[in-house]
Design a protein around this motif. Structure first.
Motif, PDB file in Angstrom:
ATOM      1  N   ARG A  77      29.559  12.420   9.716  1.00  0.00           N
ATOM      2  CA  ARG A  77      30.223  13.464  10.478  1.00  0.00           C
ATOM      3  C   ARG A  77      31.737  13.263  10.481  1.00  0.00           C
ATOM      4  N   LEU A  78      32.154  12.018  10.573  1.00  0.00           N
ATOM      5  CA  LEU A  78      33.573  11.700  10.567  1.00  0.00           C
ATOM      6  C   LEU A  78      34.192  12.080   9.226  1.00  0.00           C
ATOM      7  N   LYS A  79      33.445  11.835   8.144  1.00  0.00           N
ATOM      8  CA  LYS A  79      33.929  12.139   6.799  1.00  0.00           C
ATOM      9  C   LYS A  79      34.144  13.653   6.648  1.00  0.00           C
ATOM     10  N   ILE A  80      33.135  14.407   7.081  1.00  0.00           N
ATOM     11  CA  ILE A  80      33.232  15.877   7.012  1.00  0.00           C
ATOM     12  C   ILE A  80      34.418  16.363   7.842  1.00  0.00           C
ATOM     13  N   HIS A  81      34.563  15.740   8.995  1.00  0.00           N
ATOM     14  CA  HIS A  81      35.640  16.130   9.899  1.00  0.00           C
ATOM     15  C   HIS A  81      37.000  15.950   9.218  1.00  0.00           C
ATOM     16  N   HIS A  82      37.198  14.791   8.581  1.00  0.00           N
ATOM     17  CA  HIS A  82      38.470  14.540   7.911  1.00  0.00           C
ATOM     18  C   HIS A  82      38.687  15.535   6.779  1.00  0.00           C
ATOM     19  N   ALA A  83      37.637  15.819   6.028  1.00  0.00           N
ATOM     20  CA  ALA A  83      37.744  16.756   4.909  1.00  0.00           C
ATOM     21  C   ALA A  83      38.137  18.144   5.415  1.00  0.00           C
ATOM     22  N   GLU A  84      37.524  18.547   6.515  1.00  0.00           N
ATOM     23  CA  GLU A  84      37.835  19.874   7.063  1.00  0.00           C
ATOM     24  C   GLU A  84      39.269  19.942   7.574  1.00  0.00           C
ATOM     25  N   GLN A  85      39.717  18.861   8.209  1.00  0.00           N
ATOM     26  CA  GLN A  85      41.097  18.850   8.710  1.00  0.00           C
ATOM     27  C   GLN A  85      42.096  18.911   7.555  1.00  0.00           C
ATOM     28  N   LYS A  86      41.747  18.224   6.461  1.00  0.00           N
ATOM     29  CA  LYS A  86      42.629  18.239   5.291  1.00  0.00           C
ATOM     30  C   LYS A  86      42.697  19.659   4.706  1.00  0.00           C
ATOM     31  N   ALA A  87      41.541  20.316   4.643  1.00  0.00           N
ATOM     32  CA  ALA A  87      41.489  21.683   4.115  1.00  0.00           C
ATOM     33  C   ALA A  87      42.325  22.625   4.985  1.00  0.00           C
ATOM     34  N   LEU A  88      42.274  22.420   6.284  1.00  0.00           N
ATOM     35  CA  LEU A  88      43.069  23.252   7.194  1.00  0.00           C
ATOM     36  C   LEU A  88      44.566  23.025   6.965  1.00  0.00           C
ATOM     37  N   GLU A  89      44.952  21.776   6.728  1.00  0.00           N
ATOM     38  CA  GLU A  89      46.365  21.487   6.463  1.00  0.00           C
ATOM     39  C   GLU A  89      46.830  22.156   5.180  1.00  0.00           C
ATOM     40  N   GLU A  90      46.002  22.083   4.148  1.00  0.00           N
ATOM     41  CA  GLU A  90      46.334  22.742   2.875  1.00  0.00           C
ATOM     42  C   GLU A  90      46.496  24.243   3.087  1.00  0.00           C
ATOM     43  N   HIS A  91      45.570  24.789   3.865  1.00  0.00           N
ATOM     44  CA  HIS A  91      45.608  26.219   4.147  1.00  0.00           C
ATOM     45  C   HIS A  91      46.890  26.602   4.879  1.00  0.00           C
ATOM     46  N   GLU A  92      47.320  25.740   5.799  1.00  0.00           N
ATOM     47  CA  GLU A  92      48.544  26.028   6.553  1.00  0.00           C
ATOM     48  C   GLU A  92      49.757  26.044   5.621  1.00  0.00           C
ATOM     49  N   LYS A  93      49.772  25.109   4.667  1.00  0.00           N
ATOM     50  CA  LYS A  93      50.876  25.068   3.701  1.00  0.00           C
ATOM     51  C   LYS A  93      50.939  26.375   2.909  1.00  0.00           C
ATOM     52  N   GLN A  94      49.786  26.820   2.419  1.00  0.00           N
ATOM     53  CA  GLN A  94      49.729  28.070   1.646  1.00  0.00           C
ATOM     54  C   GLN A  94      50.209  29.246   2.486  1.00  0.00           C
ATOM     55  N   LEU A  95      49.775  29.230   3.743  1.00  0.00           N
ATOM     56  CA  LEU A  95      50.089  30.335   4.651  1.00  0.00           C
ATOM     57  C   LEU A  95      51.596  30.481   4.828  1.00  0.00           C
ATOM     58  N   ARG A  96      52.287  29.326   4.880  1.00  0.00           N
ATOM     59  CA  ARG A  96      53.739  29.359   5.087  1.00  0.00           C
ATOM     60  C   ARG A  96      54.420  30.160   3.977  1.00  0.00           C
ATOM     61  N   SER A  97      53.917  30.021   2.761  1.00  0.00           N
ATOM     62  CA  SER A  97      54.540  30.748   1.646  1.00  0.00           C
ATOM     63  C   SER A  97      54.177  32.228   1.666  1.00  0.00           C
ATOM     64  N   GLN A  98      53.102  32.570   2.389  1.00  0.00           N
ATOM     65  CA  GLN A  98      52.663  33.979   2.394  1.00  0.00           C
ATOM     66  C   GLN A  98      53.416  34.843   3.403  1.00  0.00           C
ATOM     67  N   LYS A  99      54.130  34.227   4.273  1.00  0.00           N
ATOM     68  CA  LYS A  99      54.907  34.956   5.285  1.00  0.00           C
ATOM     69  C   LYS A  99      54.057  35.987   6.034  1.00  0.00           C
ATOM     70  N   THR A 100      53.213  35.501   6.893  1.00  0.00           N
ATOM     71  CA  THR A 100      52.344  36.403   7.671  1.00  0.00           C
ATOM     72  C   THR A 100      52.982  36.772   9.001  1.00  0.00           C
ATOM     73  N   LYS A 101      54.229  36.378   9.190  1.00  0.00           N
ATOM     74  CA  LYS A 101      54.883  36.695  10.465  1.00  0.00           C
ATOM     75  C   LYS A 101      54.898  38.211  10.672  1.00  0.00           C
TER      76      LYS A 101
END
Ligand SMILES: [Zn+2]
Length: 685
Positions: free
Chosen positions: A41-65
């Motif tokens: 469960r801890l492993k999955i948790h870390h993987a999901e958090q990493k995916a969320l961080e990657e997603h946030e980086k992509q989002l910054r370039s998309q300018k959703t403001k």
């Protein structure tokens, strides 16, 4: 600030404060930490958090403001019938606070610490109350579920409360998918010592209701059971729900020096050990801490940072945890949050549907949605017509009256009429001696005011005669209080009366908690006072049965109430029977009589004297387990002496009563260590 220590807990618990700097203890995060000890469960948790961080980086370039995301929100109130059953108004106030905080519309952002001025962020997320339930039906956005699980002392992850909602809420019974709704579960006490808790986004919950936010009732909104200091806890929890940690990192322990080594993974929140009070000079880890951040524990919380806004928007647009389903147009349409909802339900209530003539009733509008005008008709009332939302009406003449409300949203209007909704009683009540054996009523409503259709006249079971009154407690809702209110009774010529009645009750299983009370009112039902309280351990008159209980003759128990005195002796005295259902079986009541105890000069009843069988047509045994009986005086209910038996000097005497006229008598018995009065019913004519 970003550093090495990543998230550890996936369930976050917020500790509530009534005021600075008192900290409410929090014990169960250790239990939650246990849950994450599973390496998988801890492993999955870390993987999901990493995916969320990657997603946030992509989002910054998309300018959703500029894109405002809408989240359909539902409040599920789990209550035990007490203060935790908070009002719609308190919930709407809580929702307003949440929306103001997320859209930076809260005026107090103007007063943030100068070091953080210009920093408070508009998260561009709004929460709109759902108006369509999972089955497509229109509802108010609020569900209510009676359940003892409103108060939890041992944290079990909220599963019991989810089951209660799925099986017992008043709108739609089934799961409220967390991919369609943000579910807010409001409880008396969701877990020991916490104001609220929720989960970070995680695929492991699927669309189950485990992805809800749990809130203690007195931390929702700023009114009712809550207050302005507590009202921002929902903002804090919604932050967690959108993947924000506390400003000091992902634990529940602010103020620890070691917190300088943990982080919230947000770039623009200064490193801090966290504070439980409004410390504007917190430099615990070097830089000045953002004490006023919603994700801190201080009561002066008033801002999110742009970094937090970015992180939350990433959580809301990622597939991790399924939050991205919520704001899709199809889901907004399905949950009734896409456009202004139409009027679909017209309803109203009054706190007190039975009044005495000359009294007033306050009506409360319960219609939804978007009602802009109200037209009330009150035949028999003054005024007889109103366009107020919540009018108050006076009724001067006894009778039963209908009420009609027509509500409009400006396009459509709907009418609702409730016939016989207002009962207006005679100012002067029935004379005493009062007798009620339920022989004449065809329905309960003929003479009584029940608050539920589960009260019914039984024509098959009785203590004497043919009928009694029955509460179908076998089919009752746990923790609901079932009441049977009397008409008015004139006690104005008395200073003390006795209420006698018989009842029969059985449990359905061990551990039932039903509580039976008799209450009296001297102001026509405006206020009530408990006159007799019988808890479950004293209540049963027959053996436990899992089948619907129907009493045998030996199951009837006689009760006397001798504390109807002084202030209660008014011309419109009322009493009521009240059973708070605790899982038990049926309750039967029969042979109610009210007679003046003052006319006998005594009002005590000794438990050393028995008179049986009672009622009886021919013979009556009077027995003392104390000192011998010396005298028995027999009075009718007006207090007139009809017979006196002197010089008995025995512990037991058999009386032949066959020649007595049918009806109620009072036996005044000298002996058994005192003087007792026992009502006796002579059967026959
Ligand atoms: Zn928290």
């Amino acid at each position: 600030m970003k550093n090495i220590v990543s998230f550890f807990l996936s369930i976050v618990v917020s500790i509530g404060f009534s005021q600075d700097p008192i900290q409410v203890g929090c014990g169960q995060h250790r239990l939650l930490r246990q849950m994450l000890k599973s390496p998988e469960r801890l492993k999955i948790h870390h993987a999901e958090q990493k995916a969320l961080e990657e997603h946030e980086k992509q989002l910054r370039s998309q300018k959703t403001k500029g894109i405002v995301y809408t989240i359909p929100i539902v409040f599920h109130v789990i209550h035990n019938g007490g203060v935790e059953n908070i009002s719609d108004d308190q919930i709407l106030d809580g929702l307003a606070v949440l929306n103001k905080d997320f859209r930076k519309l809260n005026p107090d952002t103007a007063t943030v610490n100068p070091a953080f001025q210009g920093m408070p962020a508009d998260v561009e997320i709004q929460f709109i109350l759902a108006t369509i339930a999972p089955d497509g039906s229109c509802f108010s956005g609020i569900t209510r579920t009676p359940s003892p699980n409103s108060y939890v002392s041992n944290f079990s992850g909220g599963g019991d409360q989810i089951n209660d909602i799925i099986n017992g809420n008043d709108v739609y019974q089934g799961s409220w998918s967390s991919h369609n709704y943000l579910n807010i579960i409001v409880c008396g006490n969701p877990s020991d010592g916490v104001a609220g808790y929720t989960n970070y986004p995680s695929n492991s919950f699927g669309n189950s209701m485990n992805a809800s936010i749990w809130m203690r009732h007195d931390y929702v909104g700023t009114i009712g059971t809550s207050n302005s200091l507590s009202g921002r806890t929902l903002t804090h929890e919604a932050g967690h729900w959108l993947n924000l940690a506390h400003t000091w990192g992902s634990t529940n322990e602010p103020g620890l020096p070691s917190n300088c080594n943990s982080d919230d993974n947000v770039l623009d929140t200064p490193n801090t050990i966290g504070t439980t009070w409004c410390n504007q000079n917190d430099t615990s880890c070097g830089p000045l801490g953002n004490t006023e951040n919603y994700m801190n524990y201080a009561s002066c919380r008033k801002m999110f940072t742009p970094g937090q806004a970015s992180r939350m928007r990433a959580a809301l647009t990622s597939t991790i945890g399924g939050r991205n389903n919520l704001w899709q147009t199809a889901n907004l349409i399905a949950t009734g949050t896409f456009s202004s909802p139409e009027l679909c339900e017209v309803n109203f209530e009054s706190a007190k549907p039975v009044i005495c003539s000359g009294d007033s009733i306050a009506f409360t509008d319960l219609s939804f949605h978007n009602v802009i005008s109200w037209t009330w008709d009150f035949p028999g009332g003054t005024p007889s017509f109103s366009t107020l939302q919540n009018p108050t009406v006076v009724y001067n003449n006894p009778g039963l009256y209908p009420v009609t409300l027509t509500a409009s949203d400006g396009i459509n209007s709907i009418s609702e009429t409730k016939n016989n909704y207002v009962g207006v009683l005679q100012g002067l009540g029935a004379a005493i001696p009062y007798q009620e054996g339920f022989e004449n009523p065809i329905s309960v409503e003929d003479n009584w005011f029940p608050n539920s259709a589960l009260w019914e006249v039984s024509t098959s079971v009785s203590s004497s005669g043919n009928n009694s009154i029955k509460l179908d407690n076998f089919n009752a809702i746990d923790n609901y209080t079932y009441e049977l209110e009397s008409n008015t009774i004139d006690l104005s010529n008395e200073t003390a009366v006795t209420i006698g009645f018989k009842y029969a009750f059985a449990n359905k299983s061990n551990g039932n908690t039903d509580q039976f009370q008799v209450l009296g009112s001297w102001d026509c039902g405006e206020t009530w006072y408990v006159r007799k309280n019988i808890s479950n351990s004293q209540l049963t008159t027959a053996n436990t049965t899992s089948f619907p209980f129907s009493p045998q003759p030996s199951h009837w128990k006689q009760v006397y109430i001798n504390n109807i005195i002084n202030s209660f002796c008014v011309e419109n005295f009322k009493f009521k029977f009240s059973l708070k259902s605790g899982g038990g079986n049926n309750l039967y009541i029969d042979n109610i009589n009210i007679f003046p105890s003052s006319s006998l000069g005594i009002n005590q009843y000794s438990n050393t004297i028995e008179a049986f069988p009672n009622p009886s047509a021919s013979e009556l045994t009077v027995k003392s387990s104390g000192s011998p009986i010396t005298t028995i005086s027999v009075y009718d209910l007006t207090g007139r002496l009809v017979e006196a038996i002197n010089n008995i000097n025995s512990n037991s005497i058999l009386l032949n009563v066959s020649s007595w006229k049918g009806g109620f008598y009072i036996l005044k018995i000298d002996g058994g260590n005192g003087v007792s009065t026992i009502p006796f019913e002579k059967l026959g004519s």
